[in-house]
Scaffold this active site. Structure first.
Site, PDB file in Angstrom:
ATOM      1  CE  LYS A  13      -1.436   1.507   3.845  1.00 52.27           C
ATOM      2  NZ  LYS A  13      -1.137   2.723   4.016  1.00 52.27           N
ATOM      3  N   GLY A 102       6.086   1.214   6.379  1.00 47.29           N
ATOM      4  CA  GLY A 102       5.187   2.068   5.983  1.00 47.29           C
ATOM      5  C   GLY A 102       3.989   1.710   4.920  1.00 47.29           C
ATOM      6  N   GLY A 105       2.163  -3.628   4.882  1.00 51.01           N
ATOM      7  CA  GLY A 105       2.291  -5.112   4.771  1.00 51.01           C
ATOM      8  C   GLY A 105       1.366  -6.006   5.716  1.00 51.01           C
ATOM      9  N   GLY A 106       1.374  -5.993   6.999  1.00 53.77           N
ATOM     10  CA  GLY A 106       0.542  -6.623   7.852  1.00 53.77           C
ATOM     11  C   GLY A 106      -0.790  -6.510   7.542  1.00 53.77           C
ATOM     12  CG  ASP A 140      -3.665   1.203   6.642  1.00 55.51           C
ATOM     13  OD1 ASP A 140      -4.204   2.110   6.598  1.00 55.51           O
ATOM     14  OD2 ASP A 140      -2.180   1.126   7.047  1.00 55.51           O
TER      15      ASP A 140
END
Length: 192
Positions: A13, A102, A105-106, A140
């Site tokens: 992202k 940043g 990923g998670g 996110d």
């Protein structure tokens, strides 16, 4: 014979813009961000299994906490609970997105897990329904479920898909310096 795994890309992202407001009474920060997704990232594979089992591969997986209780397993357990099912899955995460870079990923991994298990378990839930589960995992995650250009607002619950947004070339560099969200927001709160 072992069935072929179902595979989902968990793209990195990229926030093209990010506005962060003062924390609300519940501690969450309101956000307003224009978000796009790279054409590379992590990969989540799922296949039927007797319980929830996660295996890791990829260079970036070395930076994950050793307890195995990451967002992938949290997403799987949350979907099990929401669907009120006991179905299991063997999950493999190939981690390419650097941890604490940043790049979401998670959250991308959790979103890919929700999409993959939705297919594996035959739930046929909409992305909107999965986003309700994802929001409880992180701000996110709903944006990462859609994984297309969008505007994300609130604490991640307001998603506006951008219907016309041309692809563009970009280079993403990671200097290897961790930028963990919690401390970043604490520093933001401490500043005027």
């Amino acid at each position: 014979m072992t069935p072929e795994p179902l595979t989902e890309l968990a793209p990195a992202k990229v926030n093209l813009t990010l506005r962060v407001g003062a924390p609300r009474p519940d501690g969450y920060h309101p956000l307003d961000s224009l978000v796009v997704f790279a054409d590379w990232g992590d990969t989540v594979e799922v296949r039927p299994g007797p319980g929830l089992l996660l295996t890791l591969s990829g260079e970036a997986s070395r930076s994950l906490p050793p307890d195995g209780n990451n967002l992938v397993l949290q997403a799987a357990r949350s979907l099990q609970a929401a669907a009120d099912i006991d179905d299991g899955a063997m999950i493999r995460l190939d981690k390419q997105i650097p941890v604490e870079a940043g790049l979401g990923g998670g959250s991308a991994d959790a979103a890919a897990t929700l999409r993959a298990l939705n297919r594996l378990w035959g739930l046929d839930w909409t992305l909107d329904r999965l986003a309700e589960i994802g929001l409880k995992l992180g701000a996110d995650v709903p944006a990462c479920l859609y994984a297309r250009p969008l505007r994300m607002r609130g604490i991640g619950e307001w998603i506006d898909i951008l219907p016309a947004f041309d692809a563009f070339d970009a280079v993403i560099l990671n200097p290897g310096v961790a930028v963990p969200t919690g401390p970043i927001f604490k520093a933001f709160d401490a500043a005027d």
